[in-house]
Design a protein around this motif. Structure first.
Motif, PDB file in Angstrom:
ATOM      1  N   THR A   1       0.804  -1.225   0.000  1.00 43.28           N
ATOM      2  CA  THR A   1       0.000   0.000   0.000  1.00 43.28           C
ATOM      3  C   THR A   1       0.834   1.272   0.000  1.00 43.28           C
ATOM      4  O   THR A   1       0.286   2.379  -0.017  1.00 43.28           O
ATOM      5  CB  THR A   1      -0.947  -0.008   1.210  1.00 43.28           C
ATOM      6  N   GLY A   2       2.162   1.152   0.040  1.00 44.52           N
ATOM      7  CA  GLY A   2       3.024   2.315  -0.125  1.00 44.52           C
ATOM      8  C   GLY A   2       3.050   3.244   1.066  1.00 44.52           C
ATOM      9  O   GLY A   2       2.850   2.841   2.216  1.00 44.52           O
ATOM     10  N   ALA A   3       3.304   4.515   0.772  1.00 45.08           N
ATOM     11  CA  ALA A   3       3.399   5.545   1.810  1.00 45.08           C
ATOM     12  C   ALA A   3       2.520   6.718   1.420  1.00 45.08           C
ATOM     13  O   ALA A   3       2.093   6.846   0.271  1.00 45.08           O
ATOM     14  CB  ALA A   3       4.848   5.996   1.977  1.00 45.08           C
TER      15      ALA A   3
ATOM     16  N   GLY B   1       7.958  14.846   4.056  1.00 46.33           N
ATOM     17  CA  GLY B   1       8.296  13.431   4.177  1.00 46.33           C
ATOM     18  C   GLY B   1       7.067  12.571   4.006  1.00 46.33           C
ATOM     19  O   GLY B   1       5.969  13.065   3.721  1.00 46.33           O
ATOM     20  N   VAL B   2       7.249  11.283   4.173  1.00 45.06           N
ATOM     21  CA  VAL B   2       6.149  10.335   4.031  1.00 45.06           C
ATOM     22  C   VAL B   2       6.108   9.410   5.240  1.00 45.06           C
ATOM     23  O   VAL B   2       7.079   9.307   5.995  1.00 45.06           O
ATOM     24  CB  VAL B   2       6.278   9.494   2.738  1.00 45.06           C
ATOM     25  N   GLU B   3       4.981   8.754   5.399  1.00 43.81           N
ATOM     26  CA  GLU B   3       4.819   7.763   6.448  1.00 43.81           C
ATOM     27  C   GLU B   3       4.135   6.537   5.857  1.00 43.81           C
ATOM     28  O   GLU B   3       3.423   6.640   4.849  1.00 43.81           O
ATOM     29  CB  GLU B   3       4.006   8.333   7.615  1.00 43.81           C
ATOM     30  N   PRO B   4       4.361   5.360   6.432  1.00 46.10           N
ATOM     31  CA  PRO B   4       3.771   4.143   5.866  1.00 46.10           C
ATOM     32  C   PRO B   4       2.254   4.234   5.798  1.00 46.10           C
ATOM     33  O   PRO B   4       1.612   4.674   6.753  1.00 46.10           O
ATOM     34  CB  PRO B   4       4.215   3.040   6.843  1.00 46.10           C
TER      35      PRO B   4
ATOM     36  N   LEU C   1       2.579  -3.850  13.450  1.00 48.72           N
ATOM     37  CA  LEU C   1       3.248  -2.629  13.014  1.00 48.72           C
ATOM     38  C   LEU C   1       4.405  -2.310  13.942  1.00 48.72           C
ATOM     39  O   LEU C   1       4.369  -2.617  15.132  1.00 48.72           O
ATOM     40  CB  LEU C   1       2.268  -1.453  12.983  1.00 48.72           C
ATOM     41  N   GLY C   2       5.422  -1.647  13.405  1.00 47.28           N
ATOM     42  CA  GLY C   2       6.601  -1.288  14.176  1.00 47.28           C
ATOM     43  C   GLY C   2       6.534   0.118  14.722  1.00 47.28           C
ATOM     44  O   GLY C   2       5.501   0.800  14.657  1.00 47.28           O
ATOM     45  N   ALA C   3       7.658   0.595  15.236  1.00 47.68           N
ATOM     46  CA  ALA C   3       7.726   1.901  15.888  1.00 47.68           C
ATOM     47  C   ALA C   3       7.433   3.052  14.930  1.00 47.68           C
ATOM     48  O   ALA C   3       6.978   4.115  15.343  1.00 47.68           O
ATOM     49  CB  ALA C   3       9.110   2.081  16.511  1.00 47.68           C
ATOM     50  N   TYR C   4       7.687   2.865  13.638  1.00 54.55           N
ATOM     51  CA  TYR C   4       7.454   3.917  12.648  1.00 54.55           C
ATOM     52  C   TYR C   4       6.103   3.751  11.950  1.00 54.55           C
ATOM     53  O   TYR C   4       5.792   4.485  11.012  1.00 54.55           O
ATOM     54  CB  TYR C   4       8.573   3.915  11.606  1.00 54.55           C
ATOM     55  N   GLY C   5       5.309   2.773  12.406  1.00 48.63           N
ATOM     56  CA  GLY C   5       4.004   2.544  11.805  1.00 48.63           C
ATOM     57  C   GLY C   5       4.025   1.659  10.586  1.00 48.63           C
ATOM     58  O   GLY C   5       2.999   1.472   9.928  1.00 48.63           O
ATOM     59  N   GLY C   6       5.194   1.078  10.260  1.00 52.30           N
ATOM     60  CA  GLY C   6       5.297   0.196   9.114  1.00 52.30           C
ATOM     61  C   GLY C   6       5.075  -1.255   9.495  1.00 52.30           C
ATOM     62  O   GLY C   6       5.279  -1.656  10.647  1.00 52.30           O
TER      63      GLY C   6
ATOM     64  N   ASP D   1       7.056   0.723   0.506  1.00 48.00           N
ATOM     65  CA  ASP D   1       7.086   1.834   1.453  1.00 48.00           C
ATOM     66  C   ASP D   1       6.212   1.627   2.682  1.00 48.00           C
ATOM     67  O   ASP D   1       6.236   2.453   3.600  1.00 48.00           O
ATOM     68  CB  ASP D   1       6.652   3.128   0.751  1.00 48.00           C
ATOM     69  N   CYS D   2       5.424   0.552   2.720  1.00 55.70           N
ATOM     70  CA  CYS D   2       4.554   0.320   3.882  1.00 55.70           C
ATOM     71  C   CYS D   2       5.207  -0.569   4.932  1.00 55.70           C
ATOM     72  O   CYS D   2       4.578  -0.887   5.940  1.00 55.70           O
ATOM     73  CB  CYS D   2       3.212  -0.276   3.445  1.00 55.70           C
TER      74      CYS D   2
END
Length: 459
Positions: A116-118, A249-252, A264-269, A289-290
């Motif tokens: 699903t990308g970022a 910037g981008v986020e998952p 999900l991890g600490a960065y939301g991915g 990117d997800c």
């Protein structure tokens, strides 16, 4: 025996690489492949969007590696403008919505690929949704920005954020004749570099005619009576704008996966194993990117949104989902960029990354040239290198310079992956001729200086 079904959510690099590789592994009689893509395009280069906007790439089609029709010719049931809205993990099915009609339906799966990308970071600020404010992540986003630029009478652009997308979009807007201001919160642009290297980028951008304002937190987007953007407001000033580009910037994009209970991890991915399987789920894979990836230098997981990783993830997922075997061991964090004639590169850890990882280190910075100093056109190049204090293990390299500088970072990327020491690097047999390098390549000069710093630091 009925064919298994693989469902892919996301039609860009990771998703369609996975679908294509799985099809190479198994034919339609053994594996049915269904892919959902909510946008208008597949398998495109998001990294090329700034160069399309700036006019270096003449047309959108040049950024598309494979069209929906080409995927369908390979027996992939690709459903465009169709958005997955729910994953039922226990029931092994995905609910998708046709964005043209609003109709929804469930599709069962034996294997699922989440790609699903970022999404661009869009802070909750007054006016952030105004006409003329753009994030740039997909080809649809790029087209929307171009439409705005073509329909805008004014010539003032503000870029919010000074990372890779921010500086690349600043260049693109400058090439289109805009008066460009880059507003960012950091001490220096390019927070992917240490501040001393970011300062070089700042100086170069100012010389190019790009106004760079650091330490400036945006508080609002001011709009006119027509709902269009008029200015970017910070705590201390206001910057007139006819168009605003968000380069924060981008986020998952893991809203769907998180709602389905996937880890999900600490960065939301999404968290996966070496085969890109989602942890705890034997028939679900994720890539691009997800996901979060293992940093081979620090040993921690990070979110790094790059097409290079996404394509590799897709190949590995497709091989495994198709019955083969492949793994993705991790990354060292290599990235390159440019703003006009200035090239920017980094790999491995910055100083703050090393501090966070609890590593003791030394640093060495050298100023050299991208070719022999006497060769016509030789231009400045700065290399910064970090090494572990006791062992001399290479930890990271940053490069800022003119043409021929950035791709030298690949030397360091290989050295990091191999776990080399800076002393071992000094003996690397690199190519030399005056048009390409001084007799001692700048990366090796930095390695020599880092060796001296390690020895001076002792234990």
């Amino acid at each position: 025996m009925a064919a298994e079904r693989m469902v892919v959510i996301g039609g860009d690099a990771a998703g369609m690489s996975a679908a294509s590789q799985a099809r190479r592994e198994r034919g339609p009689a053994e594996l049915e492949i269904v892919a959902f893509e909510r946008g208008h395009f597949t398998s495109y280069s998001a990294c090329g969007i700034p160069y399309w906007v700036g006019g270096d790439v003449p047309e959108r089609a040049a950024l598309i590696a494979r069209t929906p029709e080409e995927h369908r010719e390979r027996a992939i049931d690709l459903r465009m403008r169709t958005e997955a809205v729910e994953i039922d993990v226990p029931g092994q099915r995905v609910r998708a919505r046709d964005l043209a009609t609003g109709a929804e339906s469930w599709t069962g799966f034996d294997k699922l690929v989440v790609a699903t990308g970022a999404r661009p970071v869009r802070p909750a600020l007054p006016g952030i949704g105004a006409r003329g404010v753009h994030g740039v992540q997909t080809l649809d986003d790029g087209q929307a920005l171009l439409d705005t630029l073509d329909g805008t009478e004014g010539g003032r652009a503000v870029v919010v954020g000074a990372g890779y997308i921010g500086v690349e979009m600043a260049e693109a807007l400058l090439k289109r004749g805009y008066e460009v201001t880059v507003v960012h919160r950091g001490e220096q642009p390019m927070a992917t570099l240490d501040p001393d290297m970011g300062r070089l980028v700042h100086t170069a951008m100012d010389a190019m005619g790009i106004t760079t304002v650091g330490g400036a937190a945006v508080t609002a987007i001011r709009t006119g009576a027509d709902g269009r953007v008029r200015a970017v407001v910070t705590e201390d000033a206001e910057y007139p704008a006819d168009v605003v580009v968000l380069g924060i910037g981008v986020e998952p994009e893991t809203t769907l996966a998180g709602a389905a209970g996937l880890p999900l991890g600490a960065y939301g991915g999404l968290l996966t194993d070496l085969s890109m399987r989602v942890r705890g789920h034997g028939n679900i894979w994720a890539g691009g990117d997800c996901v979060e990836v293992l940093d081979l230098v620090s040993g921690a997981h990070r979110h790094i949104a790059l097409g290079t990783h996404a394509n590799k993830h897709g190949q590995i997922i497709g091989a495994n989902a198709g019955g083969g075997y492949a793994t993705f061991p991790g990354v060292v964090g290599t990235a390159v960029s440019k703003v006009c004639a200035l090239e920017i590169a980094r790999t491995g850890l910055r100083e703050k990354d090393a501090d966070r990882a609890g590593l003791r280190y030394v640093s060495a910075t050298v100023e050299s040239t991208n070719s022999a100093g006497y060769y016509p056109g030789a231009a400045p190049m700065t290399v910064k290198m970090l090494a572990e204090r006791r062992t001399g293990r290479l930890l990271g390299v940053q490069i800022v310079g003119r043409e021929g500088s950035a791709k030298r970072v690949d030397i360091a990327a290989v050295a990091l992956t191999a776990g080399m020491t800076v002393e071992r690097m000094t003996t690397l047999d690199l190519g030399y001729a005056p048009p390409f390098s001084p007799v001692w390549d700048p990366v090796l000069v930095a390695a020599r200086k880092a060796v001296a710093a390690v020895r001076a630091a002792g234990m």
